[in-house]
Design a protein around this motif. Structure first.
Motif, mmCIF file in Angstrom:
data_model
loop_
_atom_site.group_PDB
_atom_site.id
_atom_site.type_symbol
_atom_site.label_atom_id
_atom_site.label_comp_id
_atom_site.label_asym_id
_atom_site.label_seq_id
_atom_site.Cartn_x
_atom_site.Cartn_y
_atom_site.Cartn_z
ATOM 1 N N GLY A 1 6.195 2.373 2.563
ATOM 2 C CA GLY A 1 5.197 2.875 3.499
ATOM 3 C C GLY A 1 5.489 4.300 3.914
ATOM 4 O O GLY A 1 4.581 5.142 3.994
ATOM 5 N N VAL A 2 6.759 4.568 4.176
ATOM 6 C CA VAL A 2 7.123 5.927 4.569
ATOM 7 C C VAL A 2 6.842 6.885 3.429
ATOM 8 O O VAL A 2 6.309 7.989 3.612
ATOM 9 C CB VAL A 2 8.597 5.980 4.991
ATOM 10 N N GLY A 3 7.094 6.419 2.207
ATOM 11 C CA GLY A 3 6.847 7.280 1.056
ATOM 12 C C GLY A 3 5.362 7.561 0.866
ATOM 13 O O GLY A 3 4.959 8.693 0.590
ATOM 14 N N VAL A 4 4.559 6.487 1.005
ATOM 15 C CA VAL A 4 3.116 6.671 0.845
ATOM 16 C C VAL A 4 2.580 7.603 1.921
ATOM 17 O O VAL A 4 1.755 8.487 1.657
ATOM 18 C CB VAL A 4 2.396 5.312 0.880
ATOM 19 N N PHE A 5 3.010 7.379 3.153
ATOM 20 C CA PHE A 5 2.541 8.225 4.242
ATOM 21 C C PHE A 5 2.892 9.676 3.992
ATOM 22 O O PHE A 5 2.062 10.575 4.190
ATOM 23 C CB PHE A 5 3.153 7.742 5.561
ATOM 24 N N MET A 6 4.121 9.893 3.546
ATOM 25 C CA MET A 6 4.529 11.260 3.297
ATOM 26 C C MET A 6 3.728 11.850 2.139
ATOM 27 O O MET A 6 3.330 13.015 2.173
ATOM 28 C CB MET A 6 6.035 11.309 2.984
ATOM 29 N N GLY A 7 3.414 10.986 1.123
ATOM 30 C CA GLY A 7 2.607 11.473 0.007
ATOM 31 C C GLY A 7 1.197 11.834 0.450
ATOM 32 O O GLY A 7 0.646 12.866 0.057
ATOM 33 N N LEU A 8 0.615 10.941 1.276
ATOM 34 C CA LEU A 8 -0.738 11.224 1.775
ATOM 35 C C LEU A 8 -0.741 12.456 2.653
ATOM 36 O O LEU A 8 -1.695 13.244 2.636
ATOM 37 C CB LEU A 8 -1.285 10.016 2.549
#
Length: 645
Positions: A43-50
């Motif tokens: 989730g942290v990775g996706v958020f940072m990607g978004l």
């Protein structure tokens, strides 16, 4: 022994806790921990990607039109402002001078932009798309969703408003309800149309925003709905009006045979079509019934076509509140069909009598028949709107038997005149009408006759009084009983004294004979005659008494110019006695009388004028003495007069 291992009565051994050691997690707990950690890291990775993508998209959109923006069907979202403006000029520029299609409800027209001064602010149009949205959800939706951006129009004055106000004169109208009618055999209709009012200001805004759209501009209109429904009107046209006017309807009638009998008929079992149902309902299925109809190939069959060009007289469509209903006018249908089927009817005629000299003969009775209009008119709406059957409707008739049959007339004993009287007064128009009504009247044995029931009463008509007097005296001389009459009260040389009758009251009598009586009446310009025909049973003796109750007429002397002398008449009462005998038997003795008022005697005198002295004439001059001396053979000479002589 160590205490920790000792067992005995003290109970179970307690675990030994070693210093420096703790509890170890179970395998399932360790597995759940690893899964949660993995999701958190993802989730942290996706958020940072978004977040990186959002930042990149936000930076990339600087100086560009917001994504999803569309102008007049042209996608300009995501383009640089300069490029978007050039695209709009290139795509929409040619349309600036083209006419614009405008639709105001059901009214359409075109608008020349130049005539109202319309132009485009291209940069202002792009500015209407707004700034780049910061909401990531909005930016995400703009990837798949477009937003129409209206044209930023330039309008210098009120010419566009004036144009729309003029357009409203055509575009504004009241609701038009549905209607159906006929033009001869053609169906005409008006489908319901909602009323509308053009909203000027809102329509002006719509033009300014969309006048460059490919499909034109829909102006803003307020509607007033109709009460009638278009679908119901179309259903009436399809199910009622068009079938009624589109196909022939044959009424299968018949005429009587030459011998006065009905032609043969065939009994059939059929279903007559039901009338059209109210809107929204199915047509009822009629029950089977038996009908009698003449064979179409029979020589006495008379097919009658309902005239389709007159269908509008019979079938109309009337609005009843919110519903348009068909109305079938039975009286109109009868008026249309009656002349067409007149030849198939036969007017019944009672047996009558014809007279020639002193003989009478029987005119045979004729049975009559008329169309049975009730069943025919009830079946007509269903047949007229039927779309499946043969559209043939049999015509039934109602017979009329004569009230006086030929056999009854032959047994009535009408052989000779039994009473006759003539009044020397010409028959006027009203008297002729009375004569026509009286002629041929049949009075059966024992029945009573009343003139007023047949002819009515007439006042102040001498000719009508002559008819009443002739009828009364014919009955009087025939020996009829129960005499009813009223005297005229005015003496007249043409009327029998004591036996006159006025037409302003009833004249009646009773036929006391064993056979019937028939009245034979006739009139001419000089006389009225009434005869009673039958079989003579009575001997009638009539006597008139001397005048009684004499009253002298008053004499009036007139000296005025234009005076007309009148001999007048004395008043009196006249009595007439009638003795009726059958053989040696006296049936009745009757006395009738009339009282007449005296009529004033008028004498005309011319008075002699009184004598008057003649005016004196001129005074003659005194005679001049003739002093001439005349001697035959000698010239005349005078002797001078001496003075004093």
């Amino acid at each position: 022994m160590d205490e920790s291992t000792t067992t005995g009565d003290a109970g179970p051994a307690r675990p030994v806790v070693l210093e420096g050691e703790g509890p170890h997690p179970a395998a399932a707990d360790r597995r759940r921990y690893r899964v949660r950690s993995r999701w958190i890291h993802t989730g942290v990775g996706v958020f940072m990607g978004l977040a990186v993508l959002y930042g990149f998209d936000l930076v990339h959109s600087i100086g560009r039109v917001p994504r999803g923006a569309e102008v007049a069907g042209i996608q300009v979202g995501g383009m640089r402002t300069e490029d978007a403006e050039q695209l709009l000029i290139r795509e929409l520029g040619p349309r600036v001078d083209e006419e614009v299609d405008l639709r105001a409800g059901v009214v359409s027209t075109t608008l020349d932009p130049r005539s109202v001064g319309l132009s485009v602010d291209w940069q202002g149009t792009l500015d209407r798309a707004g700034e780049q949205p910061l909401n990531p959800l909005t930016r995400l939706i703009s990837l798949v969703w477009s937003t129409e951006v209206g044209i930023a129009s330039v309008i210098p004055d009120a010419r566009l408003t004036d144009f729309l106000e003029k357009l409203s004169l055509q575009a504004d109208f009241e609701p038009r309800e549905g209607a159906i009618w006929f033009d001869r055999d053609e169906v005409r209709s008006a489908i319901p149309l909602d009323g509308q009012r053009l909203r000027i200001e809102s329509s002006r805004d719509a033009v300014l925003a969309h006048w460059l759209d490919d499909d034109g501009v829909d102006l803003v209109v307020d509607y007033t709905p109709t009460e009638t429904q278009a679908d119901e009107v179309r259903a009436l046209i399809r199910d009622v009006a068009e079938p009624a006017a589109g196909r022939d309807l044959t009424l299968l009638a018949s005429r009587m045979r030459e011998d006065g009998t009905e032609p043969p008929v065939t009994t059939i079992t059929t279903r007559l079509p039901a009338p059209p149902p109210p809107p929204g309902r199915d047509r009822a299925v009629p029950a089977e019934r038996e009908l009698e109809m003449v064979d179409a190939d029979d020589p006495h069959a008379v097919p009658v076509l309902f005239p389709r060009d007159r269908i509008g007289e019979y079938l109309t469509f009337v609005r009843n509140g919110a519903v348009l209903e068909p109305r079938f006018d039975a009286d109109a249908a009868k008026g249309i069909l009656e002349p067409l089927m007149e030849e198939t009817e036969q007017e019944g005629r009672d047996a009558s009598f014809s007279f020639s000299g002193s003989t009478a003969s029987v005119v045979p009775a004729v049975p009559g028949r008329t169309v049975s209009w009730g069943p025919l008119l009830r079946a007509l709406p269903g047949q007229l709107t039927d779309v499946q059957g043969p559209r043939v409707l049999p015509v039934a008739y109602v017979g009329r038997d004569p009230e006086v049959t030929t056999e009854e007339a032959e047994r009535a004993g009408i052989r000779e005149p039994v009473g006759e009287f003539t009044v020397a007064v010409g028959a006027s128009g009203r008297a002729q009408s009375m004569i026509a009504s009286l002629a041929g009247q049949f009075i059966p044995a024992g029945e009573t006759f009343s003139m007023s029931d047949v002819t009515g009463v007439v006042s102040g008509d001498v000719s009508a009084d002559a008819v009443a007097t002739a009828l009364f005296n014919a009955a009087f001389e025939s020996g009829a009983q129960g005499l009813v009459r009223t005297g005229r009260g005015v003496d007249g040389a043409q009327f029998p004294a004591g036996r006159d009758a006025t037409a302003s009251e009833d004249v009646g009598f009773r036929n006391a004979q064993g056979t019937g009586l028939v009245i034979d009446a006739s009139g001419s310009g000089s006389a009225v005659t009434v005869r009673l025909w039958g079989t003579r049973e009575y001997t009638v003796r009539i006597s008139t008494a001397p005048r009684a109750d004499l009253r002298r007429a008053e004499t009036r002397v007139l000296t005025s110019p234009g005076c007309t002398p009148d001999p007048g008449a004395d008043g009196y009462t006249a009595r007439v006695t009638r003795v009726v005998q059958r053989g040696e038997e006296t049936v009745s003795t009757d006395t009738v009388s009339s009282t007449y008022a005296p009529r004033v005697r008028v004498e005309c005198r011319v008075e002699s004028p009184s004598p008057t002295a003649e005016p004196p004439g001129p005074v003659a001059p005194p005679p001049v003495p003739d002093d001439a001396i005349r001697i035959p053979g000698l010239p005349e000479f005078r002797i001078p007069v001496l003075p004093g002589n």
